[in-house]
Design a protein around this motif. Structure first.
Motif, short mmCIF file in Angstrom:
data_model
loop_
_atom_site.label_atom_id
_atom_site.label_comp_id
_atom_site.label_asym_id
_atom_site.label_seq_id
_atom_site.Cartn_x
_atom_site.Cartn_y
_atom_site.Cartn_z
N ILE A 1 0.83 -1.20 0.00
CA ILE A 1 0.00 0.00 0.00
C ILE A 1 0.87 1.25 0.00
CG2 ILE A 1 -0.24 -0.10 2.53
CD1 ILE A 1 -2.99 1.21 2.21
N LEU A 2 0.45 2.24 -0.78
CA LEU A 2 1.09 3.55 -0.85
C LEU A 2 0.09 4.59 -0.41
CD1 LEU A 2 2.58 1.70 -3.07
CD2 LEU A 2 3.19 3.84 -4.18
N ILE A 3 0.51 5.50 0.46
CA ILE A 3 -0.36 6.60 0.92
C ILE A 3 0.27 7.92 0.48
CG2 ILE A 3 -1.34 7.80 2.89
CD1 ILE A 3 -2.64 5.11 2.39
N GLU A 4 -0.47 8.65 -0.34
CA GLU A 4 0.03 9.94 -0.84
C GLU A 4 -0.47 11.07 0.05
OE1 GLU A 4 -0.10 12.63 -4.93
OE2 GLU A 4 -0.33 10.44 -5.04
N SER A 5 0.43 11.98 0.36
CA SER A 5 0.13 13.17 1.18
C SER A 5 -0.56 12.82 2.49
CB SER A 5 -0.73 14.16 0.38
OG SER A 5 -0.03 14.66 -0.73
N PRO A 6 0.04 11.98 3.33
CA PRO A 6 -0.57 11.72 4.63
C PRO A 6 -0.64 12.99 5.47
CG PRO A 6 1.67 10.84 4.56
CD PRO A 6 1.31 11.24 3.16
N ILE A 7 0.26 13.93 5.19
CA ILE A 7 0.35 15.19 5.93
C ILE A 7 0.44 16.34 4.93
CG2 ILE A 7 1.83 16.59 7.45
CD1 ILE A 7 2.91 13.90 8.55
N ILE A 8 -0.26 17.43 5.21
CA ILE A 8 0.00 18.70 4.52
C ILE A 8 0.31 19.73 5.59
CG2 ILE A 8 -0.85 20.53 3.03
CD1 ILE A 8 -2.64 18.56 1.64
N ALA A 9 1.56 20.12 5.69
CA ALA A 9 2.01 21.07 6.71
C ALA A 9 1.86 22.50 6.21
CB ALA A 9 3.47 20.78 7.08
N SER A 10 2.21 23.45 7.04
CA SER A 10 2.02 24.86 6.71
C SER A 10 3.18 25.45 5.93
CB SER A 10 1.80 25.67 8.00
OG SER A 10 2.90 25.51 8.87
N SER A 11 4.27 24.70 5.78
CA SER A 11 5.42 25.17 5.01
C SER A 11 6.18 23.98 4.45
CB SER A 11 6.36 26.01 5.87
OG SER A 11 7.00 25.19 6.84
N LYS A 12 7.04 24.25 3.47
CA LYS A 12 7.82 23.16 2.89
C LYS A 12 8.77 22.54 3.90
CE LYS A 12 11.04 24.13 -0.13
NZ LYS A 12 11.73 24.48 -1.40
N ALA A 13 9.44 23.37 4.67
CA ALA A 13 10.40 22.86 5.66
C ALA A 13 9.70 21.96 6.67
CB ALA A 13 11.09 24.02 6.37
N GLU A 14 8.52 22.40 7.13
CA GLU A 14 7.78 21.61 8.09
C GLU A 14 7.26 20.32 7.44
OE1 GLU A 14 5.90 20.92 11.93
OE2 GLU A 14 7.67 21.95 11.15
N GLN A 15 6.87 20.42 6.18
CA GLN A 15 6.40 19.22 5.46
C GLN A 15 7.50 18.18 5.37
OE1 GLN A 15 3.41 18.52 4.53
NE2 GLN A 15 3.30 17.49 2.56
N ILE A 16 8.69 18.60 4.98
CA ILE A 16 9.81 17.67 4.87
C ILE A 16 10.15 17.07 6.22
CG2 ILE A 16 12.29 17.52 4.39
CD1 ILE A 16 11.84 19.56 2.13
N ARG A 17 10.19 17.90 7.24
CA ARG A 17 10.55 17.42 8.58
C ARG A 17 9.56 16.38 9.08
NH1 ARG A 17 9.25 17.94 13.72
NH2 ARG A 17 7.55 19.42 13.31
N ARG A 18 8.27 16.68 8.97
CA ARG A 18 7.26 15.77 9.51
C ARG A 18 7.17 14.48 8.71
NH1 ARG A 18 3.63 17.06 13.13
NH2 ARG A 18 1.87 16.03 12.09
N LEU A 19 7.28 14.58 7.39
CA LEU A 19 7.24 13.36 6.57
C LEU A 19 8.46 12.49 6.83
CD1 LEU A 19 5.87 14.65 3.14
CD2 LEU A 19 4.71 13.12 4.75
N ALA A 20 9.63 13.12 7.00
CA ALA A 20 10.84 12.35 7.29
C ALA A 20 10.72 11.63 8.63
CB ALA A 20 12.06 13.26 7.28
N GLU A 21 10.19 12.32 9.64
CA GLU A 21 10.00 11.69 10.94
C GLU A 21 8.99 10.55 10.86
OE1 GLU A 21 9.00 14.58 13.87
OE2 GLU A 21 10.89 15.69 13.67
N LEU A 22 7.92 10.76 10.09
CA LEU A 22 6.93 9.71 9.92
C LEU A 22 7.53 8.49 9.24
CD1 LEU A 22 4.01 8.65 9.99
CD2 LEU A 22 3.63 9.84 7.81
#
Length: 417
Positions: free
Chosen positions: A271-292
């Motif tokens: 299974i592939l999940i696209e955009s599990p998170i949409i953060a308020s900025s690119k930096a935050e998006q990268i950080r949260r997705l990397a941690e996930l």
């Protein structure tokens, strides 16, 4: 060799455009009846609007016409994308600034022309760039023109100019289906689509207050594949959730636990999940997705994540790949502007070991879809997104047949060398 004439033709794109911010912040919404919702993203006059395209027609001295379609994605203006593409707002610039350059450019090669399209333009305010949709359509037409000049496929032009090897088999395709259309899903299972069903979940109500609607749907799709698929058919299941899961489970450990539940519902398929998170900025998006992603790897959770929002340009894609933020990035071709950027993005992901979908939007056209298929043959992404539209059959047919024809033509030419 130079074009002898240029035409700009306004038409319809393959789907429609939607104000993502308004949709996500509305308690209820109907995709085609949105009178009770006010638009929130600049440029939108209503939450849902017809998509537009400007076809660029390059008339060639050898007698042919090379075509490219300027088009944007469904959720224009969201998460750092260029504003909504309104065709009439760009015709004056195309006529006064772009036409003279096109009539003077050498179309015998593509890469240098692509670089020019991506640069700042004399004649625009502060030498700014053209809208990403215009850059996308321009480079389609220029790439098609170069192929016609040399009497070869677009894939062969890319292979020659970038030094890539053309695939001898079609690239896998993600068949994009409406989640409430079981017959459409059954047809994609019958046709053995490599990935399915995409099935957008845009609003929190789509996944359920506790995510149970999404879990049930994943289980349903897996069961449908088992029941209707032929022996040996083993697709990957892909679901685009547009950040709804991050809204539902803001704590990453809870989100990871929920994704594990989805993995079990999808068994025995990946299974592939696209955009599990949409953060308020690119930096935050990268950080949260990397941690996930690290959490999922640590827990041996069989879910692969895909980046879309905030991953719009070539530079964005490089940042996501460098950070190892996700398993796959979607290279959303209209957002990247010039086709050469999409080529570079696929090749960069390959070097970094990051998977990629050479994607785009249901809002595209048969012209841009066919060119996408040729780019895929030359660059070998992990998979494609079916387009245009969300009829699935049409996109699967256009992309598959274009790749099969391209492979056949390349083999024929090679056999004569």
């Amino acid at each position: 060799m130079q074009p002898i004439d240029v035409q700009f033709v306004v038409g319809l794109s393959g789907y429609f455009v939607k104000d993502l911010q308004a949709v996500r912040q509305s308690p209820q919404y109907n995709p085609l009846r949105d009178d009770n919702i006010s638009p929130r993203t600049p440029g939108f006059k209503s939450v849902v609007q017809p998509g537009q395209v400007i076809s660029i027609l390059l008339h060639l001295p050898i007698g042919g016409v090379a075509v490219g379609d300027c088009v944007d994605v469904i959720f224009s203006g969201a998460a750092s994308r260029d504003p909504l593409f309104v065709a009439d707002e760009h015709l004056e610039v195309l006529e006064s600034v772009v036409r003279p350059w096109l009539l003077g450019c050498d179309i015998s090669s593509f890469r240098r022309n692509g670089e020019k399209v991506e640069s700042g333009w004399l004649g625009l305010h502060k030498r700014s760039k053209l809208h990403s949709a215009i850059r996308y359509g321009l480079t389609q037409a220029l790439l098609a023109a170069t192929a016609q000049v040399h009497g070869c496929t677009i894939a062969e032009v890319i292979s020659h100019e970038w030094g890539t090897r053309i695939s001898n088999r079609p690239i896998d395709i993600l068949a994009s289906c409406h989640r409430n259309d079981t017959l459409q899903l059954d047809r994609m299972i019958m046709k053995q689509a490599s990935l399915l069903p995409h099935a957008s979940f845009v609003h929190r109500s789509d996944v359920g207050l506790d995510g149970s609607i999404l879990v049930d749907y994943v289980r349903f799709v897996a069961g449908r594949v088992r029941a209707r698929g032929c022996s040996g058919y083993w697709p990957r299941l892909h679901f685009d959730v547009y950040g709804t899961l991050g809204d539902l489970f803001p704590q990453l450990d809870r989100l990871a636990a929920f994704l594990d539940k989805l993995a079990h519902a999808a068994q025995p398929y990946d299974i592939l999940i696209e955009s599990p998170i949409i953060a308020s900025s690119k930096a935050e998006q990268i950080r949260r997705l990397a941690e996930l992603r690290m959490l999922l790897l640590r827990n041996s959770t069989r879910v692969k994540t895909v980046a879309d929002e905030w991953c719009n340009t070539l530079e964005d894609i490089k940042e996501f790949a460098d950070a190892g933020a996700v398993d796959y990035v979607q290279i959303k071709m209209p957002d990247l502007g010039g086709i050469d950027n999409s080529i570079e993005a696929v090749l960069y992901c390959g070097v970094k070991g990051t998977g990629c979908c050479l994607g785009g939007s249901a809002n595209e056209t048969e012209i841009s879809a066919r060119i996408t298929a040729q780019v895929a043959l030359a660059t070998n992404p992990d998979f494609l997104l079916s387009k245009p539209g969300i009829g699935a059959d049409e996109g699967l047919t256009i992309l598959t047949n274009e790749m099969l024809r391209g492979i056949a033509l390349t083999k024929r030419r090679l056999s004569r060398i």
